[in-house]
Design a protein around this motif. Sequence first.
Motif, mmCIF file in Angstrom:
data_model
loop_
_atom_site.group_PDB
_atom_site.id
_atom_site.type_symbol
_atom_site.label_atom_id
_atom_site.label_comp_id
_atom_site.label_asym_id
_atom_site.label_seq_id
_atom_site.Cartn_x
_atom_site.Cartn_y
_atom_site.Cartn_z
ATOM 1 N N LYS A 240 0.908 -1.433 -0.482
ATOM 2 C CA LYS A 240 -0.324 0.299 0.013
ATOM 3 C C LYS A 240 0.953 1.437 0.016
ATOM 4 C CE LYS A 240 -3.266 -2.447 2.810
ATOM 5 N NZ LYS A 240 -4.296 -2.460 3.668
ATOM 6 N N GLY A 241 2.131 1.213 -0.456
ATOM 7 C CA GLY A 241 2.995 2.479 -0.665
ATOM 8 C C GLY A 241 4.072 1.922 -0.250
ATOM 9 N N ILE A 242 5.402 1.576 -0.527
ATOM 10 C CA ILE A 242 6.295 0.605 -0.059
ATOM 11 C C ILE A 242 7.568 2.169 0.877
ATOM 12 C CG2 ILE A 242 6.816 -0.383 -1.838
ATOM 13 C CD1 ILE A 242 8.512 1.829 -3.476
ATOM 14 N N ASP A 243 7.123 3.544 1.774
ATOM 15 C CA ASP A 243 7.675 4.441 2.551
ATOM 16 C C ASP A 243 7.574 3.454 4.009
ATOM 17 O OD1 ASP A 243 7.485 6.070 0.701
ATOM 18 O OD2 ASP A 243 6.285 7.157 1.754
ATOM 19 N N PHE A 244 7.216 2.765 4.223
ATOM 20 C CA PHE A 244 7.611 2.042 5.400
ATOM 21 C C PHE A 244 8.203 0.738 5.718
ATOM 22 C CE2 PHE A 244 5.221 -1.538 3.167
ATOM 23 C CZ PHE A 244 6.324 -2.708 3.192
ATOM 24 N N LEU A 245 9.373 0.329 4.177
ATOM 25 C CA LEU A 245 10.475 -0.414 3.943
ATOM 26 C C LEU A 245 11.585 -0.026 5.147
ATOM 27 C CD1 LEU A 245 10.535 -1.638 0.836
ATOM 28 C CD2 LEU A 245 9.892 -2.694 2.176
ATOM 29 N N ASN A 246 12.003 1.379 4.966
ATOM 30 C CA ASN A 246 12.555 2.530 5.757
ATOM 31 C C ASN A 246 12.180 2.246 7.366
ATOM 32 O OD1 ASN A 246 14.555 1.858 3.603
ATOM 33 N ND2 ASN A 246 13.740 3.502 3.170
ATOM 34 N N ALA A 247 10.852 2.026 7.563
ATOM 35 C CA ALA A 247 10.870 2.591 9.436
ATOM 36 C C ALA A 247 10.166 1.211 9.602
ATOM 37 C CB ALA A 247 9.848 3.477 8.530
ATOM 38 N N GLU A 248 8.727 1.349 10.640
ATOM 39 C CA GLU A 248 8.154 -0.080 11.501
ATOM 40 C C GLU A 248 6.921 -0.017 9.844
ATOM 41 O OE1 GLU A 248 6.490 1.094 15.098
ATOM 42 O OE2 GLU A 248 8.523 1.431 15.616
ATOM 43 N N GLY A 249 6.973 -1.574 10.287
ATOM 44 C CA GLY A 249 5.448 -2.000 9.126
ATOM 45 C C GLY A 249 5.193 -3.381 9.520
ATOM 46 N N ILE A 250 4.146 -3.818 9.250
ATOM 47 C CA ILE A 250 3.543 -4.907 8.999
ATOM 48 C C ILE A 250 3.290 -5.867 7.847
ATOM 49 C CG2 ILE A 250 1.361 -5.921 10.379
ATOM 50 C CD1 ILE A 250 0.834 -3.433 11.633
ATOM 51 N N ILE A 251 3.888 -6.620 7.650
ATOM 52 C CA ILE A 251 3.642 -7.905 6.393
ATOM 53 C C ILE A 251 3.522 -9.355 7.186
ATOM 54 C CG2 ILE A 251 5.004 -9.002 4.758
ATOM 55 C CD1 ILE A 251 4.915 -6.368 3.608
ATOM 56 N N ALA A 252 2.062 -9.587 5.908
ATOM 57 C CA ALA A 252 1.679 -10.974 6.103
ATOM 58 C C ALA A 252 1.492 -12.201 5.382
ATOM 59 C CB ALA A 252 -0.152 -10.549 5.548
ATOM 60 N N THR A 253 1.697 -13.418 5.908
ATOM 61 C CA THR A 253 1.902 -13.977 5.500
ATOM 62 C C THR A 253 1.898 -15.054 6.170
ATOM 63 O OG1 THR A 253 4.278 -15.796 4.323
ATOM 64 C CG2 THR A 253 4.337 -14.120 5.931
ATOM 65 N N GLY A 254 0.989 -16.547 5.310
ATOM 66 C CA GLY A 254 1.249 -17.665 6.316
ATOM 67 C C GLY A 254 2.607 -19.104 6.076
ATOM 68 N N SER A 255 3.921 -18.897 4.853
ATOM 69 C CA SER A 255 4.827 -19.354 5.086
ATOM 70 C C SER A 255 5.958 -19.122 6.077
ATOM 71 C CB SER A 255 5.404 -18.933 4.228
ATOM 72 O OG SER A 255 6.819 -19.121 3.728
ATOM 73 N N LEU A 256 6.423 -20.057 6.531
ATOM 74 C CA LEU A 256 7.449 -19.824 7.854
ATOM 75 C C LEU A 256 8.369 -19.296 6.690
ATOM 76 C CD1 LEU A 256 7.368 -22.442 9.679
ATOM 77 C CD2 LEU A 256 6.309 -20.582 10.162
ATOM 78 N N ARG A 257 8.823 -19.099 5.595
ATOM 79 C CA ARG A 257 10.340 -19.196 4.618
ATOM 80 C C ARG A 257 10.284 -18.043 4.799
ATOM 81 N NH1 ARG A 257 10.524 -18.046 0.195
ATOM 82 N NH2 ARG A 257 8.054 -18.961 -0.585
ATOM 83 N N ARG A 258 8.669 -17.144 3.958
ATOM 84 C CA ARG A 258 8.605 -15.568 3.701
ATOM 85 C C ARG A 258 9.241 -14.527 4.929
ATOM 86 N NH1 ARG A 258 3.591 -16.806 -0.304
ATOM 87 N NH2 ARG A 258 4.665 -17.304 -1.819
ATOM 88 N N LYS A 259 8.620 -15.694 5.454
ATOM 89 C CA LYS A 259 8.792 -14.859 7.290
ATOM 90 C C LYS A 259 9.885 -14.397 7.778
ATOM 91 C CE LYS A 259 6.818 -14.500 12.797
ATOM 92 N NZ LYS A 259 6.329 -15.389 12.913
#
Length: 304
Positions: free
Chosen positions: A108-127
């Motif tokens: 939803k915009g990539i500004d968060f990459l250099n700050a705090e962020g919440i990412i969603a995934t069901g994969s342990l590998r991706r996490k």
Amino acid sequence: MSKVIRIGTRDSELALWQAKTVQRALEHTGHSTKLVPVKSTGDLNLDQPLYEMGITGIFTKTLDVAMIKGEVDIAVHSMKDVPTALPKGIVEAAVMKRASNKDILIHKGIDFLNAEGIIATGSLRRKAQWLNKYPDHRVVDLRGNVNTRLKKLEENNWNGAIFAAAGLERIEIKPENYIDLNWMIPAPAQGAMLVVAMEDDDYCRNALSALNHKESEICVHIEREFLKTLEGGCTAPIGALARILKGQVHFEGALFSLDGKKKIDVQKAVPIEESENLGKLCAQTILENGGRELMQEIKTVLNN
């Protein structure tokens, strides 16, 4: 002898797309087919992370049972969902030409990459890989088919979610707000489709042999051998990618701790004719460099 080949598939949009691709290929070679959709345990239980269910092959088991009971003749799977050991009596009959193996971030915009962020995934590998690169971010669980996951991303306050590019591209719903995660090592066999048949079913096995893509088969088997040797199943954060370039197989693989803080990786290139045990040899290198202890740590955490 000829017969109508009953194609078993999960009933999600992506699974049906994959099954219809195999159906068209078989009909193109003169075979009669029929689709038989079924629901898997993995599709029915969306509240629990996959690794907590503790079932190997959660998305393939229902179809395995249907094949063994004679309700379907063949089954089509995303190969990354298939356990490295198939049930007795079931064999690999064709690896279709591989699509993109990449992971992508829908955001939803990539500004968060250099700050705090919440990412969603069901994969342990991706996490694990995300936390390895962005240790200050939080990763939340995300389950469901592709459409469900996109909707959940829209409805929640997450900054983004990680998807396999191939799935979104196949059903033509890849949005514009994405970035390729070129640094993320994919799941073994990501982007490949596997068709399985009963070992004693010569008719179906012969029909499917014409669909097999040799280069894809070589690469995914190396990746899955790497996974099998590490004893990862579907539960450990393991990435693996084999590619054929100018007559050589180039392999990279890695094992991560669950929190992403530890990474043990390997890279190797060999001529195709010497690639038979490449996955196993690379996995042994990981195990000898601390991987054995790390795998034990992971199993201890997941089993408690």
